[in-house]
Design an enzyme around this catalytic site. Structure first.
Site, PDB file in Angstrom:
ATOM      1  N   THR A   1       3.130  -1.056   8.602  1.00 60.60           N
ATOM      2  CA  THR A   1       3.640  -1.917   9.675  1.00 60.60           C
ATOM      3  C   THR A   1       3.931  -3.341   9.234  1.00 60.60           C
ATOM      4  O   THR A   1       4.587  -4.092   9.961  1.00 60.60           O
ATOM      5  CB  THR A   1       2.591  -2.012  10.796  1.00 60.60           C
TER       6      THR A   1
ATOM      7  N   CYS B   1       3.366  -2.865   3.928  1.00 61.27           N
ATOM      8  CA  CYS B   1       2.485  -1.744   4.268  1.00 61.27           C
ATOM      9  C   CYS B   1       3.212  -0.936   5.339  1.00 61.27           C
ATOM     10  O   CYS B   1       4.426  -1.102   5.513  1.00 61.27           O
ATOM     11  CB  CYS B   1       1.096  -2.211   4.691  1.00 61.27           C
TER      12      CYS B   1
ATOM     13  N   HIS C   1      10.642 -23.400   9.646  1.00 60.85           N
ATOM     14  CA  HIS C   1       9.657 -24.030  10.527  1.00 60.85           C
ATOM     15  C   HIS C   1       8.210 -23.895  10.046  1.00 60.85           C
ATOM     16  O   HIS C   1       7.414 -24.799  10.261  1.00 60.85           O
ATOM     17  CB  HIS C   1       9.745 -23.438  11.938  1.00 60.85           C
TER      18      HIS C   1
ATOM     19  N   HIS D   1       7.746 -30.303  11.760  1.00 63.64           N
ATOM     20  CA  HIS D   1       7.032 -29.079  11.373  1.00 63.64           C
ATOM     21  C   HIS D   1       5.962 -29.356  10.322  1.00 63.64           C
ATOM     22  O   HIS D   1       4.975 -28.625  10.241  1.00 63.64           O
ATOM     23  CB  HIS D   1       8.031 -28.038  10.868  1.00 63.64           C
TER      24      HIS D   1
ATOM     25  N   ASP E   1       0.874  -1.170   0.000  1.00 62.74           N
ATOM     26  CA  ASP E   1       0.000   0.000   0.000  1.00 62.74           C
ATOM     27  C   ASP E   1       0.915   1.225   0.000  1.00 62.74           C
ATOM     28  O   ASP E   1       2.142   1.111  -0.208  1.00 62.74           O
ATOM     29  CB  ASP E   1      -1.010  -0.028   1.161  1.00 62.74           C
TER      30      ASP E   1
END
Ligand code: RB5
Length: 150
Positions: free
Chosen positions: A66, A64, A97, A132, A7
């Protein structure tokens, strides 16, 4: 093929990663945004996530402000394992993992130098499987049984 998206808050970081990946010889598909004008992150995250699920793109990097909105939106798509990371250890371990297929980064959290290192780790690190793999099967089971009536 690596999908990229952002964004407005992640646009400059996405551009830096794009330039680096192209210099490294990666094929990149840029889903926008293409400038710093405001755009709602789900508008970008969903087509990027779908490109990963369809196999058109092997993995994706979403940016974005954050990294959080992008990761929340991408993780709505079944089969997406999007990890929002701010350090190299996490970017590497979410491959070994979690077999993460989308890396989400915050343009207002980290700088381009760190982001590029993390992108390199994310794109070159293999999933180790073993114990995993069973956990990923459990995630698939959650996706398959989302209907609350069941
Ligand atoms: C946009 O201002 C900002 O909210 C967005 O880039 C992102 O950080 C959301 O999680």
């Amino acid at each position: 093929m690596i999908a990229l998206g952002s964004d407005h808050g992640g646009f400059l970081l996405k551009e830096a990663i794009k330039q680096h990946l192209e210099e490294q010889g990666y094929e990149v598909k840029d889903f926008g945004s293409y400038d710093e004008n405001p755009v709602d992150y789900p508008t970008i995250a969903v087509p990027v996530a779908k490109a990963v699920i369809s196999g058109e793109c092997e993995r994706a990097i979403l940016c974005c402000g954050t990294g959080l909105g992008m990761s929340i939106a991408a993780n709505k798509i079944n089969g997406i394992r999007a990890a929002c990371c701010s350090d190299c250890y996490s970017a590497q371990l979410t491959r070994t993992h979690n077999d993460a297929n989308v890396l989400c980064l915050g343009g207002r959290v980290i700088g381009p130098g760190l982001a590029i290192m993390m992108a390199d780790l994310f794109l070159t690190t293999k999933f180790v499987g073993g114990r995993h793999a069973h956990r990923l099967e459990m995630l698939k089971e959650i996706e398959a049984t989302q209907d609350l009536k069941r």
